[in-house]
Design a protein around this motif. Structure first.
Motif, PDB file in Angstrom:
ATOM      1  N   ALA A 407      -7.529  -5.798  -1.975  1.00 50.23           N
ATOM      2  CA  ALA A 407      -8.475  -6.732  -1.376  1.00 50.23           C
ATOM      3  C   ALA A 407      -8.183  -8.166  -1.789  1.00 50.23           C
ATOM      4  CB  ALA A 407      -9.904  -6.357  -1.768  1.00 50.23           C
ATOM      5  N   VAL A 408      -7.310  -8.344  -2.791  1.00 50.77           N
ATOM      6  CA  VAL A 408      -6.977  -9.679  -3.293  1.00 50.77           C
ATOM      7  C   VAL A 408      -5.710 -10.167  -2.593  1.00 50.77           C
ATOM      8  CG1 VAL A 408      -6.256 -10.953  -5.343  1.00 50.77           C
ATOM      9  CG2 VAL A 408      -8.060  -9.251  -5.521  1.00 50.77           C
ATOM     10  N   PRO A 409      -5.685 -11.408  -2.093  1.00 51.79           N
ATOM     11  CA  PRO A 409      -4.464 -11.928  -1.468  1.00 51.79           C
ATOM     12  C   PRO A 409      -3.292 -11.921  -2.436  1.00 51.79           C
ATOM     13  CG  PRO A 409      -6.348 -13.351  -1.027  1.00 51.79           C
ATOM     14  CD  PRO A 409      -6.795 -12.354  -2.047  1.00 51.79           C
ATOM     15  N   ALA A 410      -2.099 -11.814  -1.901  1.00 50.51           N
ATOM     16  CA  ALA A 410      -0.902 -11.745  -2.737  1.00 50.51           C
ATOM     17  C   ALA A 410      -0.755 -12.971  -3.625  1.00 50.51           C
ATOM     18  CB  ALA A 410       0.339 -11.598  -1.850  1.00 50.51           C
ATOM     19  N   GLY A 414      -2.075 -12.213  -9.665  1.00 42.70           N
ATOM     20  CA  GLY A 414      -2.184 -12.358 -11.113  1.00 42.70           C
ATOM     21  C   GLY A 414      -3.619 -12.532 -11.560  1.00 42.70           C
ATOM     22  N   THR A 415      -4.364 -13.363 -10.832  1.00 42.70           N
ATOM     23  CA  THR A 415      -5.773 -13.558 -11.164  1.00 42.70           C
ATOM     24  C   THR A 415      -6.558 -12.274 -10.954  1.00 42.70           C
ATOM     25  OG1 THR A 415      -5.621 -15.882 -10.528  1.00 42.70           O
ATOM     26  CG2 THR A 415      -7.825 -14.923 -10.639  1.00 42.70           C
ATOM     27  N   GLY A 416      -6.253 -11.551  -9.873  1.00 44.17           N
ATOM     28  CA  GLY A 416      -6.933 -10.284  -9.624  1.00 44.17           C
ATOM     29  C   GLY A 416      -6.678  -9.278 -10.730  1.00 44.17           C
ATOM     30  N   THR A 464     -23.122   4.516  -6.143  1.00 47.79           N
ATOM     31  CA  THR A 464     -23.838   3.761  -5.116  1.00 47.79           C
ATOM     32  C   THR A 464     -23.046   2.535  -4.682  1.00 47.79           C
ATOM     33  OG1 THR A 464     -25.943   4.474  -6.071  1.00 47.79           O
ATOM     34  CG2 THR A 464     -26.010   2.607  -4.577  1.00 47.79           C
ATOM     35  N   THR A 465     -22.436   1.853  -5.666  1.00 48.13           N
ATOM     36  CA  THR A 465     -21.635   0.665  -5.354  1.00 48.13           C
ATOM     37  C   THR A 465     -20.413   1.025  -4.526  1.00 48.13           C
ATOM     38  OG1 THR A 465     -22.349  -0.334  -7.436  1.00 48.13           O
ATOM     39  CG2 THR A 465     -20.419  -1.283  -6.370  1.00 48.13           C
ATOM     40  N   VAL A 466     -19.723   2.086  -4.933  1.00 45.68           N
ATOM     41  CA  VAL A 466     -18.516   2.511  -4.219  1.00 45.68           C
ATOM     42  C   VAL A 466     -18.854   2.976  -2.807  1.00 45.68           C
ATOM     43  CG1 VAL A 466     -16.718   4.265  -4.172  1.00 45.68           C
ATOM     44  CG2 VAL A 466     -17.218   3.068  -6.286  1.00 45.68           C
ATOM     45  N   ALA A 467     -19.966   3.700  -2.665  1.00 40.83           N
ATOM     46  CA  ALA A 467     -20.330   4.257  -1.359  1.00 40.83           C
ATOM     47  C   ALA A 467     -20.686   3.178  -0.348  1.00 40.83           C
ATOM     48  CB  ALA A 467     -21.505   5.215  -1.520  1.00 40.83           C
ATOM     49  N   ARG A 468     -21.205   2.047  -0.818  1.00 39.25           N
ATOM     50  CA  ARG A 468     -21.693   1.024   0.095  1.00 39.25           C
ATOM     51  C   ARG A 468     -20.709  -0.115   0.331  1.00 39.25           C
ATOM     52  NH1 ARG A 468     -28.008   0.108  -1.832  1.00 39.25           N
ATOM     53  NH2 ARG A 468     -28.745   2.209  -1.277  1.00 39.25           N
ATOM     54  N   ARG A 469     -19.685  -0.227  -0.491  1.00 41.01           N
ATOM     55  CA  ARG A 469     -18.832  -1.404  -0.365  1.00 41.01           C
ATOM     56  C   ARG A 469     -18.000  -1.332   0.906  1.00 41.01           C
ATOM     57  NH1 ARG A 469     -14.640  -0.066  -5.230  1.00 41.01           N
ATOM     58  NH2 ARG A 469     -13.137   1.162  -4.062  1.00 41.01           N
ATOM     59  N   PRO A 470     -17.580  -2.483   1.434  1.00 42.26           N
ATOM     60  CA  PRO A 470     -16.761  -2.502   2.648  1.00 42.26           C
ATOM     61  C   PRO A 470     -15.450  -1.782   2.433  1.00 42.26           C
ATOM     62  CG  PRO A 470     -17.621  -4.693   2.147  1.00 42.26           C
ATOM     63  CD  PRO A 470     -17.905  -3.829   0.962  1.00 42.26           C
ATOM     64  N   GLY A 471     -15.003  -1.084   3.463  1.00 45.47           N
ATOM     65  CA  GLY A 471     -13.760  -0.339   3.344  1.00 45.47           C
ATOM     66  C   GLY A 471     -12.526  -1.131   3.710  1.00 45.47           C
ATOM     67  N   ARG A 472     -12.701  -2.298   4.345  1.00 45.82           N
ATOM     68  CA  ARG A 472     -11.539  -3.055   4.785  1.00 45.82           C
ATOM     69  C   ARG A 472     -10.879  -3.740   3.592  1.00 45.82           C
ATOM     70  NH1 ARG A 472     -12.620  -8.482   5.121  1.00 45.82           N
ATOM     71  NH2 ARG A 472     -14.795  -9.103   4.890  1.00 45.82           N
ATOM     72  N   THR A 473      -9.590  -3.902   3.685  1.00 42.46           N
ATOM     73  CA  THR A 473      -8.839  -4.557   2.625  1.00 42.46           C
ATOM     74  C   THR A 473      -7.876  -5.550   3.221  1.00 42.46           C
ATOM     75  OG1 THR A 473      -7.141  -2.847   2.684  1.00 42.46           O
ATOM     76  CG2 THR A 473      -8.937  -2.534   1.124  1.00 42.46           C
ATOM     77  N   ALA A 474      -7.488  -6.497   2.385  1.00 38.33           N
ATOM     78  CA  ALA A 474      -6.500  -7.473   2.833  1.00 38.33           C
ATOM     79  C   ALA A 474      -5.128  -6.832   2.866  1.00 38.33           C
ATOM     80  CB  ALA A 474      -6.493  -8.666   1.873  1.00 38.33           C
ATOM     81  N   ARG A 475      -4.311  -7.289   3.785  1.00 37.29           N
ATOM     82  CA  ARG A 475      -2.962  -6.744   3.919  1.00 37.29           C
ATOM     83  C   ARG A 475      -1.947  -7.732   3.371  1.00 37.29           C
ATOM     84  NH1 ARG A 475      -2.916  -4.012   9.994  1.00 37.29           N
ATOM     85  NH2 ARG A 475      -4.656  -2.570   9.631  1.00 37.29           N
ATOM     86  N   ASN A 477      -0.474  -7.849   0.464  1.00 41.06           N
ATOM     87  CA  ASN A 477      -0.541  -8.315  -0.903  1.00 41.06           C
ATOM     88  C   ASN A 477       0.276  -7.405  -1.798  1.00 41.06           C
ATOM     89  OD1 ASN A 477      -2.086  -6.046  -1.156  1.00 41.06           O
ATOM     90  ND2 ASN A 477      -4.042  -7.143  -1.079  1.00 41.06           N
ATOM     91  N   ALA A 478       0.126  -7.661  -3.120  1.00 41.40           N
ATOM     92  CA  ALA A 478       0.960  -6.944  -4.084  1.00 41.40           C
ATOM     93  C   ALA A 478       0.360  -5.598  -4.405  1.00 41.40           C
ATOM     94  CB  ALA A 478       1.098  -7.789  -5.355  1.00 41.40           C
ATOM     95  N   ARG A 479       0.724  -4.574  -3.651  1.00 47.37           N
ATOM     96  CA  ARG A 479       0.160  -3.253  -3.861  1.00 47.37           C
ATOM     97  C   ARG A 479       0.617  -2.670  -5.194  1.00 47.37           C
ATOM     98  NH1 ARG A 479       1.462  -3.386   1.573  1.00 47.37           N
ATOM     99  NH2 ARG A 479       3.498  -2.522   1.172  1.00 47.37           N
ATOM    100  N   GLY A 480       1.781  -3.072  -5.637  1.00 49.30           N
ATOM    101  CA  GLY A 480       2.263  -2.505  -6.890  1.00 49.30           C
ATOM    102  C   GLY A 480       1.545  -3.011  -8.117  1.00 49.30           C
ATOM    103  N   ASN A 481       0.619  -3.978  -7.965  1.00 44.62           N
ATOM    104  CA  ASN A 481      -0.067  -4.501  -9.100  1.00 44.62           C
ATOM    105  C   ASN A 481      -1.268  -3.693  -9.517  1.00 44.62           C
ATOM    106  OD1 ASN A 481       1.413  -6.874  -9.844  1.00 44.62           O
ATOM    107  ND2 ASN A 481       0.751  -7.791  -7.927  1.00 44.62           N
ATOM    108  N   ALA A 482      -1.526  -2.594  -8.877  1.00 45.12           N
ATOM    109  CA  ALA A 482      -2.719  -1.801  -9.186  1.00 45.12           C
ATOM    110  C   ALA A 482      -2.458  -0.858 -10.332  1.00 45.12           C
ATOM    111  CB  ALA A 482      -3.157  -1.024  -7.959  1.00 45.12           C
ATOM    112  N   SER A 483      -1.878  -1.367 -11.356  1.00 46.34           N
ATOM    113  CA  SER A 483      -1.577  -0.527 -12.513  1.00 46.34           C
ATOM    114  C   SER A 483      -2.680  -0.551 -13.523  1.00 46.34           C
ATOM    115  CB  SER A 483      -0.278  -0.994 -13.174  1.00 46.34           C
ATOM    116  OG  SER A 483      -0.388  -2.340 -13.533  1.00 46.34           O
TER     117      SER A 483
END
Length: 487
Positions: A407-410, A414-416, A464-475, A477-483
């Motif tokens: 969801a964070v722009p590429a 780093g900030t994300g 509750t937070t996970v169930a209600r949050r928007p499902g859309r994500t930004a495209r 970006n750095a997918r490999g940073n989800a470590s």
């Protein structure tokens, strides 16, 4: 900013202290050199997670040694976590400017020396001070680990390299309770910290010869030092207020004063981040679809992960069960986490996206914690729900953090990543504080069930937070940073 060969030549005098030594030619030119570099980084990954899961086994021994309440002893963990939260982002930026290998090695040196000092601490106050220094070294390690892996491994081996690092984290987390319990019950709590020393020395020597130099460096963005101070003041004051309410030896009016300070510093921090040209936390990212709910869900996840690491040893100690047995029981939680975090991609339905995995993981957390709330605290009954909790968190946290990073722009990856790390530290600290407060307010055996009920409520809040949050994500970006899936 790329450095030329002339910039990397051996300096003289005091400048040697800021120089990154090149790897020997015999190692640097070998096709497997990147594996040695990644294995060296795994030392830090292993020790960081070992330390995170091992210290809670010392609580009862520390209470007996220093004759202090649990509200005071918990600061052995809280001081460490708060320091990490405050320093991870600034240290990461300093590393980009001055060299990641250099900062990593200094970090390991500081971590190792502080570990030795912790093991020799004559008072609880000094132990907490040394833990702050140890956390500063750990921040220098954690802020650089992923960057060192990604710059050492060839692009086509990046996933394998990050998998090696994740394995090091999982092994450290899984072995922590057992090793901690064995050390406390045999040679004493001081060796829980002393075990870091020989590993640290080996890692320092290995890093000196096996880690690559930093050839691409940033010009060095300004570090928001007032923002760091406000964040540290707000979080420290909040947790101190909870500690006073948990029985820390301060007058009760101090809790209200500290809470007011926490609110004031937090408000000032938010105001500064909104106006600062280079903020620690870019508030605009929180308005990106799914980022703020994902970070809050992650905070709840880390809270329920580390809460039992305190609650189970304390509860079993009240029944006369030693640290080694408690550690063996508690191992079911990190082992379950490690199994799920490493095998989820192979075992879960391919059609499940990150949101579906997050929902399934949080529901598993709720079920496991509800079982522990209802069941009596018995050594034989705990491993199964603890393993279920670990499995559920091992599904939820990596998926949740991946969704946040996507969801964070590429341009703000780093900030994300820094925000995910901050969420991890705050959630961990709140898990320790929430359990301690509940045990103080609800004494006796009822307090154990009440503490599990609080953790269950936090898991429900996360679901509750996970169930209600928007499902859309930004495209894009750095997918490999989800470590950030490891705790």
């Amino acid at each position: 900013m790329a450095l030329s060969d002339s910039d990397l030549r051996r300096p003289r005098g005091w400048a040697l202290l800021t120089w990154e030594r090149p790897r020997p030619e015999l190692i640097r030119t070998r096709p497997w050199a990147w594996r040695l570099a990644v294995a060296t980084v795994c030392f830090g990954a292993f020790m960081g997670q070992l330390d995170a899961s091992i210290v809670t086994l010392t609580y009862q021994a520390l209470r007996n040694q220093f004759h202090t309440p649990l509200a005071a002893v918990q600061w052995v963990s809280l001081a460490y976590m708060l320091t990490l939260v405050a320093l991870l982002i600034p240290v990461g930026r300093l590393s980009d400017k001055h060299g990641r290998k250099l900062v990593y090695l200094y970090g390991f040196g500081l971590f190792t020396a502080a570990s030795a000092a912790c093991g020799l601490a004559p008072t609880l106050s000094l132990l907490i001070v040394f833990r702050v220094v140890q956390a500063a070294g750990a921040a220098m390690l954690q802020a650089n680990s992923v960057a060192l892996v990604t710059t050492s491994a060839p692009p086509e081996r990046m996933r394998a390299a990050l998998g090696m690092q994740a394995a090091g984290q999982a092994i450290g987390l899984a072995l922590g309770p057992t090793i901690g319990g064995a050390l406390v019950d045999t040679i004493g709590w001081r060796w829980v910290f002393g075990i870091n020393v020989p590993v640290g020395i080996v890692a320092l020597v290995a890093g000196h010869y096996l880690l690559p130099r930093t050839r691409q460096r940033s010009g060095g963005d300004r570090i928001d030092l007032p923002g760091v101070a406000l964040l540290a003041a707000s979080t420290t004051a909040l947790l101190l207020a909870l500690s006073v309410a948990s029985g820390l030896g301060l007058p009760q009016w101090a809790a209200a004063a500290l809470l007011a300070l926490a609110v004031a510093a937090g408000w000032a921090f938010v105001r500064r981040q909104a106006r600062c040209a280079d903020p620690l936390v870019d508030l605009r990212l929180l308005r990106t679809g799914g980022t703020a709910p994902g970070l809050f869900g992650g905070l709840c996840g880390y809270l329920v992960l580390f809460g039992p690491l305190v609650l189970v040893p304390v509860g079993l100690a009240r029944q006369g069960i030693g640290a080694l047995q408690s550690g063996l029981v508690l191992t079911a939680l990190p082992v379950g986490f490690a199994v799920a975090a490493t095998l989820a991609d192979r075992l879960l339905p391919p059609a499940w996206d990150n949101r579906a995995r997050s929902r399934a993981g949080t529901l598993g957390c709720v079920l496991a914690l509800a079982l522990m709330t209802l069941l009596p605290l018995r050594e034989a009954l705990l491993p199964a729900p603890l393993a279920l909790l670990g499995l559920a968190l091992g599904v939820f946290l990596p998926a949740n953090n991946t969704a946040v990073m996507r969801a964070v722009p590429a341009t703000a990856a780093g900030t994300g990543g820094g925000m995910v790390n901050m969420t991890r530290g705050l959630g961990t600290a709140l898990g320790v504080a929430a359990v301690t407060l509940t045990l103080h307010l609800v004494p006796g055996r009822t307090g154990i069930a009440a503490a599990f009920a609080v953790l269950t409520a936090c898991a429900v809040l996360g679901w509750t937070t996970v169930a209600r949050r928007p499902g859309r994500t930004a495209r894009g970006n750095a997918r490999g940073n989800a470590s950030g899936g490891g705790p």
